[in-house]
Design a protein around this motif. Structure first.
Motif, short mmCIF file in Angstrom:
data_model
loop_
_atom_site.label_atom_id
_atom_site.label_comp_id
_atom_site.label_asym_id
_atom_site.label_seq_id
_atom_site.Cartn_x
_atom_site.Cartn_y
_atom_site.Cartn_z
N THR A 73 31.44 30.74 42.71
CA THR A 73 32.12 29.79 41.84
C THR A 73 31.21 29.15 40.81
O THR A 73 31.68 28.61 39.80
CB THR A 73 32.78 28.66 42.65
N ILE A 74 29.89 29.15 41.05
CA ILE A 74 28.99 28.45 40.11
C ILE A 74 28.52 29.36 38.98
O ILE A 74 27.71 28.97 38.16
CB ILE A 74 27.78 27.85 40.84
N GLY A 75 29.03 30.58 38.96
CA GLY A 75 28.67 31.45 37.85
C GLY A 75 27.62 32.46 38.24
O GLY A 75 27.72 33.10 39.28
N GLY A 76 26.59 32.59 37.41
CA GLY A 76 25.59 33.63 37.65
C GLY A 76 26.03 34.93 36.99
O GLY A 76 27.10 35.03 36.40
N ASP A 77 25.19 35.95 37.13
CA ASP A 77 25.51 37.20 36.47
C ASP A 77 26.59 37.96 37.24
O ASP A 77 26.79 37.76 38.44
CB ASP A 77 24.25 38.06 36.30
N ALA A 78 27.26 38.85 36.53
CA ALA A 78 28.39 39.58 37.11
C ALA A 78 27.96 40.45 38.28
O ALA A 78 28.70 40.58 39.27
CB ALA A 78 29.06 40.42 36.03
N ASP A 79 26.77 41.05 38.19
CA ASP A 79 26.29 41.91 39.28
C ASP A 79 26.12 41.11 40.57
O ASP A 79 26.47 41.58 41.66
CB ASP A 79 24.96 42.57 38.90
N GLN A 80 25.57 39.90 40.45
CA GLN A 80 25.38 39.06 41.63
C GLN A 80 26.72 38.68 42.23
O GLN A 80 26.89 38.70 43.47
CB GLN A 80 24.59 37.80 41.27
N ARG A 81 27.67 38.32 41.38
CA ARG A 81 28.99 37.94 41.90
C ARG A 81 29.64 39.12 42.61
O ARG A 81 30.26 38.95 43.66
CB ARG A 81 29.89 37.46 40.76
N ARG A 82 29.46 40.32 42.05
CA ARG A 82 30.04 41.50 42.70
C ARG A 82 29.36 41.77 44.04
O ARG A 82 30.02 42.07 45.04
CB ARG A 82 29.89 42.72 41.79
N GLU B 198 41.72 42.37 51.21
CA GLU B 198 41.98 41.55 50.01
C GLU B 198 40.69 41.37 49.19
O GLU B 198 40.73 41.44 47.95
CB GLU B 198 42.53 40.18 50.44
N THR B 199 39.59 41.16 49.88
CA THR B 199 38.33 40.99 49.15
C THR B 199 37.91 42.27 48.47
O THR B 199 37.46 42.27 47.31
CB THR B 199 37.22 40.49 50.11
N TRP B 200 38.08 43.41 49.16
CA TRP B 200 37.75 44.70 48.54
C TRP B 200 38.60 44.92 47.30
O TRP B 200 38.11 45.44 46.29
CB TRP B 200 37.96 45.85 49.53
N ARG B 201 39.85 44.54 47.34
CA ARG B 201 40.73 44.69 46.17
C ARG B 201 40.22 43.86 44.98
O ARG B 201 40.27 44.28 43.84
CB ARG B 201 42.16 44.28 46.53
N SER B 202 39.70 42.65 45.31
CA SER B 202 39.17 41.82 44.24
C SER B 202 37.88 42.39 43.67
O SER B 202 37.57 42.21 42.50
CB SER B 202 38.92 40.39 44.76
N VAL B 203 37.15 43.12 44.50
CA VAL B 203 35.93 43.79 44.01
C VAL B 203 36.30 44.88 43.02
O VAL B 203 35.67 45.04 41.98
CB VAL B 203 35.14 44.40 45.19
#
Length: 198
Positions: free
Chosen positions: A162-171, A193-198
């Motif tokens: 939720t605090i941001g960071g780069d897209a790779d880290q969030r993934r 559900e989490t895999w779907r969001s990935v």
């Protein structure tokens, strides 16, 4: 010798009929003489500990005594006792940046001393004060992973997302959450559900 007698006289003056605030002043001065002039760090430490435990040690005086005591304990490598004093400093430091620094010291030292719960409390205190601060959150994630506290780890990973960071880290965090939900948490529906969001 006269410095030794001076320190002894100061301590002798710490009587029950003396105001607690004055007792603290006497103990702090005696500690200064012992530690700085007579190079007796152990005696200085004992006197500062007495001052900190005194009911008259409040406000600015408490802050000063705790800082001096923490420094003396560090110089003597008395880390378990220093951890106690740093935790007190983390509660009373008025300056926000300094309090964050002290809480970081508490967390790192507690982890080194295998005091995991105390380390977690300190990192979480920093996060409560600054929810967008990535450094304590990264440390918290590593600590929870190491301790295999999976539910708490998932919550920390979600917070980091939720605090941001780069897209790779969030993934990567989302993938790790899905893996944890699948095993060992054993919640396949949540994992899906989490895999779907990935």
């Amino acid at each position: 010798q006269r410095h030794g007698r001076y320190a002894e006289a100061l301590v002798a003056a710490v009587r029950d009929d003396v105001a607690p605030e004055v007792q603290v002043t006497l103990l702090v001065e005696a500690a200064r003489v012992r530690a700085e002039i007579l190079s007796d760090a152990a005696a200085g430490t004992e006197l500062l500990a007495r001052a900190l435990a005194n009911r008259g040690c409040v406000g600015e005086a408490r802050l000063l005594v705790a800082r001096k005591l923490a420094a003396l304990l560090e110089a003597q490598n008395r880390e378990p006792e220093r951890l106690d004093v740093l935790e007190e400093l983390g509660r009373i430091e008025p300056e926000d940046d300094e309090r964050m620094r002290v809480l970081g010291q508490v967390a790192i030292l507690a982890d080194e001393l295998a005091e995991t719960e105390r380390a977690l409390v300190a990192w979480r205190a920093r996060l409560t004060a600054r929810p967008d601060d990535g450094d304590p959150l990264d440390a918290l994630v590593m600590l929870l992973e190491r301790e295999e506290r999976w539910g708490e780890l998932v919550a920390a990973l979600r917070q980091r997302e939720t605090i941001g960071g780069d897209a790779d880290q969030r993934r990567r965090d989302r993938v790790r959450i899905a893996e944890l939900q699948a095993d060992p948490i054993a919640d396949p529906r949540a994992a899906l559900e989490t895999w779907r969001s990935v």
